[in-house]
Each structure stands twice: as structure tokens, then as C-alpha cells.
Write an enzyme that holds these catalytic residues in place. Structure first.
Site, PDB file in Angstrom:
ATOM      1  N   CYS A  94     108.738  45.018  95.578  1.00 24.13           N
ATOM      2  CA  CYS A  94     109.340  44.641  94.443  1.00 24.13           C
ATOM      3  C   CYS A  94     110.588  45.665  93.869  1.00 24.13           C
ATOM      4  O   CYS A  94     111.622  45.098  93.426  1.00 24.13           O
ATOM      5  CB  CYS A  94     108.369  44.748  93.044  1.00 24.13           C
ATOM      6  SG  CYS A  94     107.024  43.561  93.533  1.00 24.13           S
TER       7      CYS A  94
ATOM      8  N   CYS B  35     112.051  40.207  86.057  1.00 22.80           N
ATOM      9  CA  CYS B  35     110.706  39.505  86.630  1.00 22.80           C
ATOM     10  C   CYS B  35     109.251  39.942  85.534  1.00 22.80           C
ATOM     11  O   CYS B  35     109.071  40.809  85.457  1.00 22.80           O
ATOM     12  CB  CYS B  35     110.344  40.035  88.030  1.00 22.80           C
ATOM     13  SG  CYS B  35     108.734  39.296  88.711  1.00 22.80           S
TER      14      CYS B  35
ATOM     15  N   CYS C 243     109.498  38.982  98.341  1.00 25.15           N
ATOM     16  CA  CYS C 243     108.518  38.605  97.479  1.00 25.15           C
ATOM     17  C   CYS C 243     107.109  37.896  98.345  1.00 25.15           C
ATOM     18  O   CYS C 243     107.155  36.633  98.182  1.00 25.15           O
ATOM     19  CB  CYS C 243     109.027  37.426  96.300  1.00 25.15           C
ATOM     20  SG  CYS C 243     107.848  37.426  95.141  1.00 25.15           S
TER      21      CYS C 243
ATOM     22  N   GLU D 267     114.633  20.887 108.047  1.00 24.11           N
ATOM     23  CA  GLU D 267     113.864  20.587 106.884  1.00 24.11           C
ATOM     24  C   GLU D 267     112.620  20.165 107.213  1.00 24.11           C
ATOM     25  O   GLU D 267     111.315  20.509 106.805  1.00 24.11           O
ATOM     26  CB  GLU D 267     114.457  19.882 105.544  1.00 24.11           C
ATOM     27  CG  GLU D 267     115.362  20.530 104.871  1.00 24.11           C
ATOM     28  CD  GLU D 267     114.966  21.863 104.129  1.00 24.11           C
ATOM     29  OE1 GLU D 267     113.959  21.919 103.416  1.00 24.11           O
ATOM     30  OE2 GLU D 267     115.728  22.885 104.241  1.00 24.11           O
TER      31      GLU D 267
END
Length: 328
Positions: A193, A202, A186, A39
Site C-alpha cells: 500500500c 483509498c 494491490c 484479451e
């Protein structure tokens, strides 16, 4: 009756099972340290770079967070060398010392450690301990903005929406899927899409480029400075930096005033917010106080920034040209 949210979760889960990046090493472990390290490394660096050049070498040197705590900061910075944004390495070392090599298991406690923000704390808890918590990295923010048709990336609103959409039964898979969806489908430019498992509900799929609205970035300024490469009795004079950006790293003296001496060349380097252009000189003498004098073999063991390595290469290149010239 099946809720629309459970349908969204099932579709997202099915998409992730087929398309997700399951082979990433930090997704194949529940070791909190390894997840935390990934991370931190991924905060400012692309997955490909972290995976191919830094993650495994760092773990080979520091197998546990306890080993980070037991090492001098210089050693941690050396292992981080080339990855940039060295504050991350300093925070990692500080955190290892603070928690004595054992990461806590609550987002509140994790969030109190240096360099661990709310999203990173949630990620550690969701991935290592399977706690039902949402995360908000850059990819997830973009997915949420489009899904809920949010023009502006408001942190408070995004956290509210993240909690609203969270799959509490499968937090690990849900968060990983949201990150992959933002990275692979995305995307910031040219999103696909039609391939999105969330397309039926969405709200921003008609004009995805409108969410969020992009703020025009200002032109990156160029800073011009000078560098002195001072050599005495075969050793180079270095300082250990104290400024925030490169704190703890060794390097050559930079000034705003042009020094007297032999011109060696120009070194350029690009940071996230500015470009640096350095004219490199070798003064005949220098009254500057250095933190240490090192030969090239000793310098190899020190943690240097990328720009200081470029300066070193510039100096070496000129030295080689001088040797060749003198032998002709």
C-alpha cells in the site's frame, strides 16, 4: 480549483508512466484484432504464459481476424492447443465468421458477439479506439473493492464505481494503469500500500485484506474414469469430442466402466474445478465406433487436449518398454 479526482488520475498516470508494463505487445498497437486476441487469451491464462508461448505463434498462423474466419475450426483449435479453455478458441472462430473478419467499434455491438463480455468489449474500445470506457478484470475489481472499501464483489456496484473513478481524458492509460496496479501493487496477498499512487484517498488501505472478503473455496473433487487406447492395423481410434469443455478436439474414449484389456498406467490432470484421474487400458478388441483412425504422424496434425496428449505419451511409453523387453 483542482478536484481530488483529477489528483488521483494524475498520480495514477505518473505511476503508470514510470512503472507500467509498456512493453507488452498488445499495448503497442491499436489493431483491434490483436488487442481482442490478447484479451481472450488472458481471460484464463497468466500474462507470462500467453506472451512466451501462445500470442506470437497464433498471430504468425492467423495474422488477421479475416484469416481466422477463413480457416476451419480444427485449424484454429490446433493453434490454440495447450492453452486450454478451448471454448475461447471456438468463440473466437465464431466471432470472426459472424463479423466477417472486421470487429465493430461500439461496446454494444461487440458485446453481442459470442465470447465477448462487457469488460472485454470495453477493453477493445478503450485500447483500440481510445473510447472513454472503464473495464472490470479481476485485478481492477480488487483495486476498486479496496479503494471504495467494498466487502463484496457486486458487479452492478463495481460498474458504478468504475464509471465514477474513470479518467475520461486518458482512458487507455487509466485502464492499463488500473490493471498493472492490481497485478503489481494491490495484489491479493501482501499488497504494498505504501507504493500505491492512490493511497491518500483509498478507503481500504488500513485493512486491505478485508476487501473484498474471500469466500472459502470448496475442496476440488477428484473424478476417476477409464480410457481405452484402441489400435488396429497400426492406427489409433479417436473420437471428436462434443461435450462443452473440449468440444471439437480429438481424443481417446473415456468411460465410467473399467474396460477389459492390458493396463498401461494412470494419467492425472487438473482442471479449474476438478481433478481427473484416468486408468489407461489397451483392449484386445473394441466395438466402439470411432470418428477416425490415425497413425502417430497424422495425430500430430490434430488438435488434442493436454490430457489426451498425456494418454498418448503413456501409451508410447508402454510400447517402448514392450519393444525393449522383447529385444532382451
Amino acid at each position: 480549483m483542482v478536484s481530488f479526482l483529477s489528483v488521483v488520475h494524475d498520480r495514477l498516470y505518473a505511476w503508470y508512466q514510470t512503472n507500467g508494463r509498456h512493453d507488452l505487445p498488445w499495448r503497442q498497437t491499436d489493431d483491434a484484432y490483436r488487442i481482442y486476441l490478447s484479451e481472450i487469451m488472458l481471460q484464463q491464462t497468466q500474462v507470462k504464459t500467453v506472451l512466451e508461448r501462445f500470442y506470437f505463434p497464433f498471430l504468425k498462423r492467423f495474422e488477421t481476424l479475416q484469416s481466422v474466419a477463413e480457416a476451419p475450426l480444427d485449424d484454429v483449435l490446433k493453434a490454440w492447443e495447450g492453452l486450454g479453455y478451448y471454448t475461447r478458441a471456438k468463440n473466437l472462430h465464431h466471432t470472426a465468421l459472424t463479423c466477417q473478419g472486421v470487429l465493430p467499434k461500439t461496446p454494444e455491438e461487440l458485446g453481442g458477439l459470442k465470447g465477448i463480455g462487457k469488460s472485454t468489449a470495453h477493453a477493445i474500445c478503450a485500447f483500440a479506439y481510445r473510447q472513454a470506457l472503464p473495464i472490470l478484470d479481476a485485478n481492477v475489481k480488487r483495486v476498486l473493492c479496496r479503494y471504495f472499501a467494498l466487502h463484496v464483489k457486486n458487479e452492478n456496484v463495481l460498474w458504478q464505481k468504475a464509471w465514477e473513478l474513470l479518467d475520461t481524458k486518458r482512458p487507455f492509460e487509466y485502464n492499463q494503469a488500473m490493471m498493472d496496479l492490481g497485478s503489481m501493487v494491490c495484489t491479493s496477498k501482501n499488497p504494498t500500500c505504501n507504493a500505491c499512487p492512490m493511497k491518500l484517498t483509498c478507503q481500504g488501505k488500513t485493512y486491505p485484506e478485508n476487501y473484498p472478503q474471500n469466500i472459502k473455496k470448496p475442496k476440488i473433487p477428484i473424478k476417476k474414469r477409464f480410457v481405452s487406447v484402441v489400435i488396429c492395423e497400426g492406427k489409433l481410434g479417436l473420437i471428436q469430442r462434443k461435450e462443452r469443455l473440449l468440444h471439437g478436439l480429438w481424443g481417446f474414449v473415456q468411460t465410467d466402466e473399467k474396460p477389459e484389456g492390458r493396463f498401461l498406467g494412470i494419467v492425472r490432470h487438473t482442471y479449474s474445478h476438478f481433478k481427473l484421474e484416468l486408468e489407461v487400458f489397451q483392449p484386445g478388441c473394441c466395438t466402439k465406433t470411432f470418428d477416425g483412425w490415425f497413425d502417430e504422424e497424422e495425430i500430430a496434425s490434430l488438435a488434442l487436449s493436454t490430457v489426451d496428449k498425456k494418454i498418448l505419451r503413456c501409451w508410447r511409453s508402454m510400447m517402448m518398454k514392450s519393444i525393449v523387453s522383447n529385444t532382451d
